[in-house]
Design a protein around this motif. Structure first.
Motif, PDB file in Angstrom:
ATOM      1  N   ALA A  23       1.065  -1.195  -0.230  1.00  0.00           N
ATOM      2  CA  ALA A  23       0.243   0.329  -0.137  1.00  0.00           C
ATOM      3  C   ALA A  23       0.832   1.312  -0.034  1.00  0.00           C
ATOM      4  O   ALA A  23       0.183   2.297  -0.138  1.00  0.00           O
ATOM      5  N   ALA A  24       1.746   1.090   0.237  1.00  0.00           N
ATOM      6  CA  ALA A  24       3.192   2.483   0.094  1.00  0.00           C
ATOM      7  C   ALA A  24       3.155   2.778  -0.922  1.00  0.00           C
ATOM      8  O   ALA A  24       4.164   3.604  -0.802  1.00  0.00           O
ATOM      9  N   SER A  25       2.690   2.030  -2.088  1.00  0.00           N
ATOM     10  CA  SER A  25       2.884   1.908  -2.904  1.00  0.00           C
ATOM     11  C   SER A  25       1.771   4.019  -3.530  1.00  0.00           C
ATOM     12  O   SER A  25       2.377   4.417  -4.497  1.00  0.00           O
ATOM     13  N   TRP A  26       0.892   3.767  -2.639  1.00  0.00           N
ATOM     14  CA  TRP A  26       0.346   4.843  -3.699  1.00  0.00           C
ATOM     15  C   TRP A  26       0.370   5.932  -2.344  1.00  0.00           C
ATOM     16  O   TRP A  26      -0.611   6.960  -2.481  1.00  0.00           O
ATOM     17  N   PHE A  27       0.684   5.970  -1.103  1.00  0.00           N
ATOM     18  CA  PHE A  27       0.946   6.963  -0.379  1.00  0.00           C
ATOM     19  C   PHE A  27       2.456   6.625   0.008  1.00  0.00           C
ATOM     20  O   PHE A  27       3.582   6.624   0.104  1.00  0.00           O
ATOM     21  N   SER A  28       2.372   8.776   0.956  1.00  0.00           N
ATOM     22  CA  SER A  28       3.681   8.835   2.139  1.00  0.00           C
ATOM     23  C   SER A  28       3.816   9.007   2.675  1.00  0.00           C
ATOM     24  O   SER A  28       2.043   9.483   2.887  1.00  0.00           O
ATOM     25  N   TYR A  29       4.723   8.846   3.831  1.00  0.00           N
ATOM     26  CA  TYR A  29       4.597   9.725   4.856  1.00  0.00           C
ATOM     27  C   TYR A  29       5.523  10.064   5.630  1.00  0.00           C
ATOM     28  O   TYR A  29       7.218   9.558   5.085  1.00  0.00           O
ATOM     29  N   ASP A  30       5.940  11.687   6.526  1.00  0.00           N
ATOM     30  CA  ASP A  30       6.806  11.572   6.920  1.00  0.00           C
ATOM     31  C   ASP A  30       7.832  10.508   7.250  1.00  0.00           C
ATOM     32  O   ASP A  30       7.671  10.023   8.272  1.00  0.00           O
ATOM     33  N   TRP A 106      -6.585  -1.711   5.744  1.00  0.00           N
ATOM     34  CA  TRP A 106      -5.830  -0.397   5.537  1.00  0.00           C
ATOM     35  C   TRP A 106      -5.725  -0.183   3.638  1.00  0.00           C
ATOM     36  O   TRP A 106      -6.202   0.866   3.436  1.00  0.00           O
ATOM     37  N   SER A 107      -5.442  -1.252   3.227  1.00  0.00           N
ATOM     38  CA  SER A 107      -5.088  -1.223   1.406  1.00  0.00           C
ATOM     39  C   SER A 107      -6.760  -0.390   0.628  1.00  0.00           C
ATOM     40  O   SER A 107      -6.355   0.079   0.030  1.00  0.00           O
ATOM     41  N   VAL A 108      -7.256  -1.379   1.424  1.00  0.00           N
ATOM     42  CA  VAL A 108      -8.565  -0.828   0.471  1.00  0.00           C
ATOM     43  C   VAL A 108      -8.941   0.543   0.258  1.00  0.00           C
ATOM     44  O   VAL A 108      -9.485   1.510  -0.395  1.00  0.00           O
ATOM     45  N   HIS A 109      -8.362   1.174   2.210  1.00  0.00           N
ATOM     46  CA  HIS A 109      -9.011   2.498   2.338  1.00  0.00           C
ATOM     47  C   HIS A 109      -8.052   2.988   1.384  1.00  0.00           C
ATOM     48  O   HIS A 109      -8.546   4.294   1.039  1.00  0.00           O
ATOM     49  N   VAL A 110      -6.882   3.100   0.942  1.00  0.00           N
ATOM     50  CA  VAL A 110      -5.617   3.937   0.384  1.00  0.00           C
ATOM     51  C   VAL A 110      -5.962   3.500  -1.138  1.00  0.00           C
ATOM     52  O   VAL A 110      -6.140   4.785  -1.282  1.00  0.00           O
ATOM     53  N   SER A 113      -8.559   5.872  -1.855  1.00  0.00           N
ATOM     54  CA  SER A 113      -8.492   7.753  -1.490  1.00  0.00           C
ATOM     55  C   SER A 113      -7.742   8.038  -2.658  1.00  0.00           C
ATOM     56  O   SER A 113      -8.040   9.088  -3.354  1.00  0.00           O
ATOM     57  N   LEU A 114      -6.794   7.319  -3.503  1.00  0.00           N
ATOM     58  CA  LEU A 114      -6.782   7.779  -4.431  1.00  0.00           C
ATOM     59  C   LEU A 114      -7.610   8.655  -5.521  1.00  0.00           C
ATOM     60  O   LEU A 114      -7.053   9.361  -6.118  1.00  0.00           O
ATOM     61  N   ALA A 115      -8.974   8.182  -5.707  1.00  0.00           N
ATOM     62  CA  ALA A 115      -9.573   9.015  -6.511  1.00  0.00           C
ATOM     63  C   ALA A 115     -10.396  10.138  -6.285  1.00  0.00           C
ATOM     64  O   ALA A 115     -10.587  11.473  -6.590  1.00  0.00           O
ATOM     65  N   ALA A 116      -9.654  10.870  -4.767  1.00  0.00           N
ATOM     66  CA  ALA A 116     -11.099  11.891  -4.056  1.00  0.00           C
ATOM     67  C   ALA A 116      -9.551  12.263  -4.057  1.00  0.00           C
ATOM     68  O   ALA A 116      -7.965  12.697  -4.562  1.00  0.00           O
ATOM     69  N   ASP A 117      -9.844  13.726  -3.165  1.00  0.00           N
ATOM     70  CA  ASP A 117      -8.664  14.604  -3.318  1.00  0.00           C
ATOM     71  C   ASP A 117      -7.619  13.954  -1.848  1.00  0.00           C
ATOM     72  O   ASP A 117      -8.408  13.771  -0.980  1.00  0.00           O
TER      73      ASP A 117
END
Length: 134
Positions: A23-30, A106-110, A113-117
């Protein structure tokens, strides 16, 4: 690794490769920017090799998961999935011929979220279960 095994699979009429971009392929975190960038590249690679190997009858499945209770995540204190559940989902999905397996909530949620703001996702990053804490 794929380049080493693809010819063997092709010579045997095809097969399957399971790659785990996560799922980390779809978001970043500090604190994990480079990790997320590497996972995003792995996701793109998974999609590309899927196209390259389709003609030889080789399925390429991408596995996306959040935190699993493994040695790698020993210092992570959020929710962690059972590795057996992840493996089961990965093998079931590959056997079913799925191009992608999204192994946990969690991965379903992430992914959803890709299609949203993106502001909504990052605003909620501190609040959801199993999310990295900033």
């Amino acid at each position: 690794m794929v380049r080493a095994f693809a010819p063997v699979l092709g010579g045997n009429g095809g097969g399957a490769i399971l790659n785990a971009p996560s799922a980390a392929s779809w978001f970043s975190y500090d604190g994990a920017t480079a990790y997320g960038a590497a996972k995003a590249a792995a996701w793109s690679l998974t999609n590309g090799i899927r196209l390259e190997l389709a003609g030889q009858g080789t399925l390429v499945t991408g596995l996306h998961l959040g935190a699993a209770d493994t040695d790698m995540m020993a210092d992570y204190h959020g929710e962690k999935g059972d590795p057996a559940d992840v493996v089961r989902a990965a093998l079931d999905g590959t056997e079913a011929g799925r191009l992608e397996v999204v192994a946990d909530e969690w991965s379903v949620h992430v992914k959803a979220s890709l299609a949203a703001d993106p502001g909504a996702f990052y605003t909620d990053l501190d609040r959801g279960p199993g999310l990295p804490r900033r």
